[in-house]
Design an enzyme around this catalytic site. Sequence first.
Site, PDB file in Angstrom:
ATOM      1  N   ASP A  71      -6.376  17.147 -15.091  1.00  0.00           N
ATOM      2  CA  ASP A  71      -6.680  15.784 -15.521  1.00  0.00           C
ATOM      3  C   ASP A  71      -6.305  15.712 -17.005  1.00  0.00           C
ATOM      4  O   ASP A  71      -6.982  16.291 -17.857  1.00  0.00           O
ATOM      5  CB  ASP A  71      -8.172  15.491 -15.294  1.00  0.00           C
ATOM      6  N   LYS A  99      -7.006   4.327 -19.386  1.00  0.00           N
ATOM      7  CA  LYS A  99      -7.276   4.723 -20.765  1.00  0.00           C
ATOM      8  C   LYS A  99      -6.032   4.517 -21.643  1.00  0.00           C
ATOM      9  O   LYS A  99      -5.616   3.386 -21.815  1.00  0.00           O
ATOM     10  CB  LYS A  99      -7.801   6.157 -20.778  1.00  0.00           C
ATOM     11  N   ARG A 105       0.843  -1.208   0.000  1.00  0.00           N
ATOM     12  CA  ARG A 105       0.000   0.000   0.000  1.00  0.00           C
ATOM     13  C   ARG A 105       0.877   1.257   0.000  1.00  0.00           C
ATOM     14  O   ARG A 105       0.495   2.298  -0.532  1.00  0.00           O
ATOM     15  CB  ARG A 105      -0.963  -0.007   1.192  1.00  0.00           C
ATOM     16  N   TYR A 156     -15.155  14.981 -15.789  1.00  0.00           N
ATOM     17  CA  TYR A 156     -15.493  13.560 -15.717  1.00  0.00           C
ATOM     18  C   TYR A 156     -16.520  13.398 -14.592  1.00  0.00           C
ATOM     19  O   TYR A 156     -16.388  14.023 -13.535  1.00  0.00           O
ATOM     20  CB  TYR A 156     -14.219  12.762 -15.439  1.00  0.00           C
TER      21      TYR A 156
HETATM   22  C1  LIG Z   1     -11.880   7.488 -16.929  1.00  0.00           C
HETATM   23  C2  LIG Z   1     -11.588   8.847 -16.452  1.00  0.00           C
HETATM   24  C3  LIG Z   1     -11.398   9.124 -15.094  1.00  0.00           C
HETATM   25  C4  LIG Z   1     -11.557   8.063 -14.032  1.00  0.00           C
HETATM   26  O1  LIG Z   1     -10.610   7.060 -14.160  1.00  0.00           O
HETATM   27  P1  LIG Z   1     -10.845   5.551 -13.603  1.00  0.00           P
HETATM   28  O2  LIG Z   1      -9.554   4.897 -13.959  1.00  0.00           O
HETATM   29  O3  LIG Z   1     -12.028   5.011 -14.319  1.00  0.00           O
HETATM   30  O4  LIG Z   1     -11.071   5.677 -12.146  1.00  0.00           O
HETATM   31  C5  LIG Z   1     -11.087  10.411 -14.727  1.00  0.00           C
HETATM   32  N1  LIG Z   1     -10.979  11.393 -15.631  1.00  0.00           N
HETATM   33  C6  LIG Z   1     -11.172  11.179 -16.955  1.00  0.00           C
HETATM   34  C7  LIG Z   1     -11.050  12.309 -17.887  1.00  0.00           C
HETATM   35  C8  LIG Z   1     -11.478   9.899 -17.403  1.00  0.00           C
HETATM   36  O5  LIG Z   1     -11.689   9.694 -18.702  1.00  0.00           O
END
Ligand SMILES: *Cc1c(COP(=O)(O)O)cnc(C)c1O
Length: 401
Positions: free
Chosen positions: A192, A217, A67, A120
């Site tokens: 982000d 992603k 962790r 998001y």
């Molecule tokens: C998918 C996504 C998230 C969240 O990510 P997870 O891995 O699903 O928790 C946050 N911001 C954006 C822009 C995303 O596309």
Amino acid sequence: MDKRDNREELNLEELRTETLVVHGDDWVTNDRTVAPAIYYTATFRAHNSSEFAEMAGTPRHARYYTRYGNPVHERVAKIMAELEGTETAMVTGSGMGAIATTILALVSAGDHVIAQTRHYMSTAKIMDEMLPRFGVEVTLVEQADINAFAEAIRPNTKLIMVETPANPTLVLTDLAAVAELARPHGIIVAADNTFASPINQRPHDLGVDIVIHSATKYLGGHHDLTAGVICTSEELAERIWHTHISIGSVLSPMDAWLLLRGLRTLPIRMERINANALALAEFLEQQPQVERVYYPGLPSHPQHELAKRQMRGFGAVIAFAIKGGYEETQRFVSALKLPPNAVSLGGVDSLVVHTAAMWEGVMTEEQMRTAGIPSNFVRFSVGIEHIDDLKADVWQALQVV
Ligand SMILES: *Cc1c(COP(=O)(O)O)cnc(C)c1O
């Protein structure tokens, strides 16, 4: 001198991206394996109790308790810090793990946060519902309007959270302008960067303090894991890590290993994805059944000039509106044969969603209208397939609309 010493003399700064993603983490462990070893262990032994005391007292130790850190996490973090140009990076069990941990580490009751009207969905929920519960005030601003950010700044503003490009119409935030506004006030800016990837956009180069990814992603790239990454300074990473070990959004060593494998091909995947998506966006713009296409790489995108200034490629996601309404759009999406009808983006396979169908269960019609989600929107995440096959599939599906 053995091979190990040669590797230690590698100057990562001199390596190009394609080389970095393959070799940037070689030095991290002393293993003699070519493929990285998976440290599939929850805990690590010390040689003696004084070493144990040292391990227990060292923040972000990679060999104490998983962790807290793990050697495979460290390898991923090394490459990500190089890709984003930050001092360091850390990994989490999901993108939301990275976003929630970062925000909760940096704000306290009485602080003020500026965020965007479009985020998001789960990030938006943190802003709308979670932070107010803890006595943190949030102002949401129109991300394309830099004056809105300027006007929202208060003496107690601690954090500005941005996301660019953002769903559903791929609106951009001017990263350099936001960072410049925040600097004199000592406000931390977090971006982000999921929709862009570090290949297409490097927010830290433009003055952003913390760059966050859903590694689920593009970075993982194969729709087979969830992970998050936080790229920042040593000082901020240590602050965030102290919250991270309490929140516990831990990436499993196996998923970290899969993510590392994904990173090896990130630059070549992005090359293909950028080219495919631009070509498909241009193709869609010419189809009579398509009302409008939203893609930052198209001259028709309202912020195309900004896109060219702050991005090096425009990514996988294309949003477009089908002429007609909900029914026509459902027919189009159902007629596609190649892309699975599935959420997420940025992997080797194209994915498609009818945006309104995705939100139906979660939002009222009214909320969808304010969020700018019309009933005829399609979100297409373009993969690495052959572009002619993608065009042919989209073309045949448009004929049944
Ligand atoms: C998918 C996504 C998230 C969240 O990510 P997870 O891995 O699903 O928790 C946050 N911001 C954006 C822009 C995303 O596309």
